[in-house]
Structures are given as structure tokens and as C-alpha cells.
Design a protein around this motif. Structure first.
Motif, mmCIF file in Angstrom:
data_model
loop_
_atom_site.group_PDB
_atom_site.id
_atom_site.type_symbol
_atom_site.label_atom_id
_atom_site.label_comp_id
_atom_site.label_asym_id
_atom_site.label_seq_id
_atom_site.Cartn_x
_atom_site.Cartn_y
_atom_site.Cartn_z
ATOM 1 N N THR A 28 0.908 -1.201 -0.029
ATOM 2 C CA THR A 28 -0.004 -0.078 -0.008
ATOM 3 C C THR A 28 0.735 1.389 -0.042
ATOM 4 O O THR A 28 1.928 1.311 0.350
ATOM 5 C CB THR A 28 -0.921 -0.063 1.234
ATOM 6 O OG1 THR A 28 -0.234 0.115 2.372
ATOM 7 C CG2 THR A 28 -1.721 -1.305 1.451
ATOM 8 N N HIS A 29 0.211 2.367 -0.312
ATOM 9 C CA HIS A 29 0.827 3.679 -0.363
ATOM 10 C C HIS A 29 1.491 3.939 1.090
ATOM 11 O O HIS A 29 2.362 4.578 1.255
ATOM 12 C CB HIS A 29 0.118 4.698 -0.901
ATOM 13 C CG HIS A 29 0.816 5.970 -1.585
ATOM 14 N ND1 HIS A 29 1.594 6.559 -0.794
ATOM 15 C CD2 HIS A 29 0.989 6.396 -2.853
ATOM 16 C CE1 HIS A 29 2.226 7.704 -1.454
ATOM 17 N NE2 HIS A 29 1.933 7.319 -2.768
ATOM 18 N N GLU A 30 0.562 3.552 2.348
ATOM 19 C CA GLU A 30 0.820 3.889 3.351
ATOM 20 C C GLU A 30 1.916 3.166 3.768
ATOM 21 O O GLU A 30 3.161 3.662 4.603
ATOM 22 C CB GLU A 30 -0.304 3.496 4.277
ATOM 23 C CG GLU A 30 0.108 3.916 5.817
ATOM 24 C CD GLU A 30 -1.151 3.577 6.638
ATOM 25 O OE1 GLU A 30 -1.076 3.657 7.809
ATOM 26 O OE2 GLU A 30 -2.232 3.040 6.181
ATOM 27 N N GLN A 31 1.903 1.811 3.724
ATOM 28 C CA GLN A 31 3.450 1.029 3.857
ATOM 29 C C GLN A 31 4.547 1.585 3.108
ATOM 30 O O GLN A 31 5.782 1.484 3.827
ATOM 31 C CB GLN A 31 3.197 -0.472 3.324
ATOM 32 C CG GLN A 31 2.179 -1.191 4.345
ATOM 33 C CD GLN A 31 1.653 -2.497 3.661
ATOM 34 O OE1 GLN A 31 1.692 -2.846 2.419
ATOM 35 N NE2 GLN A 31 1.607 -3.603 4.570
ATOM 36 N N TRP A 32 4.500 1.908 1.823
ATOM 37 C CA TRP A 32 5.465 2.794 1.281
ATOM 38 C C TRP A 32 6.299 3.889 2.110
ATOM 39 O O TRP A 32 7.517 4.038 2.388
ATOM 40 C CB TRP A 32 5.324 3.061 -0.057
ATOM 41 C CG TRP A 32 6.375 3.659 -1.045
ATOM 42 C CD1 TRP A 32 6.422 5.091 -1.382
ATOM 43 C CD2 TRP A 32 7.396 3.233 -1.701
ATOM 44 N NE1 TRP A 32 7.275 5.359 -1.961
ATOM 45 C CE2 TRP A 32 8.063 4.078 -2.446
ATOM 46 C CE3 TRP A 32 7.917 2.010 -2.013
ATOM 47 C CZ2 TRP A 32 9.232 4.211 -3.273
ATOM 48 C CZ3 TRP A 32 8.903 1.519 -2.843
ATOM 49 C CH2 TRP A 32 9.575 2.739 -3.219
ATOM 50 N N ASP A 33 4.999 4.914 2.480
ATOM 51 C CA ASP A 33 5.463 5.962 2.869
ATOM 52 C C ASP A 33 6.077 5.865 4.395
ATOM 53 O O ASP A 33 6.995 6.578 4.842
ATOM 54 C CB ASP A 33 4.196 6.864 2.980
ATOM 55 C CG ASP A 33 3.842 7.527 1.667
ATOM 56 O OD1 ASP A 33 4.871 7.654 0.712
ATOM 57 O OD2 ASP A 33 2.768 8.229 1.668
ATOM 58 N N THR A 34 5.498 4.988 4.905
ATOM 59 C CA THR A 34 6.051 4.718 6.461
ATOM 60 C C THR A 34 7.281 4.433 6.594
ATOM 61 O O THR A 34 8.203 4.861 7.095
ATOM 62 C CB THR A 34 5.157 3.771 7.271
ATOM 63 O OG1 THR A 34 3.681 4.165 7.283
ATOM 64 C CG2 THR A 34 5.525 3.565 8.465
ATOM 65 N N ASN A 60 10.067 -1.250 -0.295
ATOM 66 C CA ASN A 60 10.077 0.049 0.249
ATOM 67 C C ASN A 60 11.453 0.347 1.171
ATOM 68 O O ASN A 60 12.093 1.374 1.134
ATOM 69 C CB ASN A 60 8.836 0.256 1.058
ATOM 70 C CG ASN A 60 8.611 -1.012 2.199
ATOM 71 O OD1 ASN A 60 9.272 -2.060 2.040
ATOM 72 N ND2 ASN A 60 7.750 -0.996 2.965
#
Length: 270
Positions: free
Chosen positions: A126-132, A177
Motif C-alpha cells: 500500500t501507499h501507506e506501507q511505502w510512505d511509512t 520500500n
């Protein structure tokens, strides 16, 4: 054979150094280690404590563990404080800097070690997993280095040391990531090395392989055995072996080394 047994087997082959041998060339300094409540960060903080340094033990949520690190450092003759700060939040990093200055004055050594992994195959990421993951590794290094930059530049022998990973060089399944973030640390280090050199300070990077931390020891035994087979030295590493390299880079002995990525991986990338 259990992990502890394998490590004991190889540890018996290592040269035993005296305290004075280990600390030769490293005068007491004020050091900040992010993500220092456990794993590699803890080993680095405790290693600095052995050298009689003042150590800021940064943590985000593991306050009790961080205080245990402080006690260990104080028992070894060093001075330490536990400082809570989420490195992705600039305001918290600034507050940490103020706490460190109040306790010890200006900072000589910054170790950007704080990290996180959220592993999943890219097609499911997810984009959240990438960003985190990128936020902690890259934004965290940015915030901390920017906050302590003036101290490092003004120090007689300022040291910026960033912790990356072997995964940054070869990638790893399910870690797009993490590999991206750790590879970014390479470029960050080399650029800061050029800029800090104008002030006589250095920036280097340490890229560990598979090290005996909870991230590794929680892996299935079959995977650990495969890692050992793929490593020319035939074992995973221990935290002390990474901490020793970091201590060297923080010392006067490394004064003509900057912009380097030093691998500690048992030859796994050969």
C-alpha cells in the motif's frame, strides 16, 4: 544447531581485545544514537558508553528498554540520557536536541539508526506501507541531520554515521520500500560527506548484513540456515561487530575516511 550455539562457536575464534585496545584513538564525545533502545542501535550506544562518551539514547516507544540501555552505559563508566522522539516529526527532533544540549552541550557524533520494516510483495504494497518506511529512514535521517548539522560542522572532528543495509545493494523479496529507503541513505551520506568536509567533519555509512537482532532471530530456522549457506563466513553477524565499526568511524582513527559505505556482512555480497 541453535543460533546462540552457532554464534558461540564463531565468537570463540575472534581476537579478544582489552578495553584500552578497543578504545585507542577514541576520546570521549557527545553522541546521539537514534533508535537506540534495541538491536544494532542499542549495541552502538553501549559501545560508545564503554568509551566514556556522553550518549543520548533515542527511542520512540520503548522507554523502559531505553532506560535499561542508559543504566548499562552508566555502569560502564559513561553518561547517558534516554530521549523520546519520533524522528519523522521535526518538532520532536528539535525537542530532543534541546534535551541533549541541556544535558551534555553540543553534539560531536550523530548515528542515524532508527528504522522500520513493513514487508510485503510490491503488488500488494500500500501507499501507506511505502510512505511509512521511507518516512522513518529518509525523513528521519533528514530531520536529525538537519537539526544537529551545525554541531557536527562546528565540532573539531564531527562525525555523521548512517546505518543502511545489504538489502540496499541487492534488493530483497518483499522489501521494495525498505531497499529503496536504505539505498537512498547511500546518496545522502555521500552528499553530506562533501558538504561536511568543508568544515573538517566526516560522513560515512555502515551497511550490515544479517545480524543477530530480533528481526533476524525471529525468522524461521530454515531461512537462517540458508542465509548462513549464502554467507562465505558461514554465519550471521553479531551486534558488537557492527558497533565496533561505528565506534571506529566515530574515532580520530577514521579522520581521513569520508563518503564511504562500509559493509559488515560476512562477504555475502561477493
Amino acid at each position: 544447531m541453535a543460533i546462540q550455539g552457532r554464534l558461540a562457536k564463531f565468537a570463540s575464534r575472534r581476537t579478544v581485545l582489552t578495553h584500552s585496545d578497543r578504545e585507542a584513538g577514541m576520546e570521549p564525545k557527545t553522541c546521539v544514537v537514534t533508535g537506540a533502545s534495541r538491536g544494532i542501535g542499542r549495541g552502538i550506544a553501549e559501545r560508545f558508553g564503554e568509551a566514556g562518551c556522553d550518549v543520548a539514547v533515542n527511542y520512540r516507544s520503548s522507554g523502559e528498554a531505553a532506560r535499561e540501555v542508559v543504566e548499562t552505559i552508566e555502569d560502564a563508566g559513561g553518561s547517558a540520557i534516554a530521549v523520546k522522539a519520533d524522528v519523522t516529526e521535526p518538532e520532536q527532533v528539535q525537542a530532543m536536541a534541546e534535551d541533549v544540549e541541556d544535558a551534555f552541550g553540543t553534539v560531536d557524533v550523530l548515528v542515524n539508526n532508527a528504522g522500520i520494516n513493513q514487508d510485503v510483495f510490491f503488488e500488494e504494497m500500500t501507499h501507506e506501507q511505502w510512505d511509512t518506511v521511507l518516512d522513518v529512514h529518509l525523513d528521519g535521517a533528514f530531520h536529525c541531520t538537519q537539526t544537529f548539522y551545525d554541531d557536527l560542522a562546528a565540532a573539531a572532528d564531527g562525525r555523521l554515521i548512517n546505518i543502511s543495509s545489504i538489502v540496499a545493494k541487492g534488493g530483497n523479496l518483499g522489501q521494495a520500500n525498505y531497499a529503496t529507503a536504505k539505498a537512498g541513505i547511500f546518496g545522502f551520506t555521500r552528499t553530506l560527506a562533501q558538504e561536511l568536509a568543508r568544515e573538517g567533519s566526516t560522513a560515512n555509512c555502515v551497511a550490515p548484513g544479517f545480524i543477530e537482532t530480533s528481526m533476524v532471530t525471529d525468522l524461521p530456522e530454515s531461512i537462517i540456515e540458508q542465509v548462513e549457506e549464502d554467507t562465505p563466513l558461514g554465519r550471521i553477524g553479531d551486534v558488537e561487530e557492527v558497533a565496533d565499526i561505528v565506534a571506529f568511524l566515530a574515532s580520530e582513527r577514521s579522520s581521513f575516511i569520508t563518503g564511504e559505505v562500509i559493509d559488515v556482512n560476512g562477504g555475502m555480497d561477493l
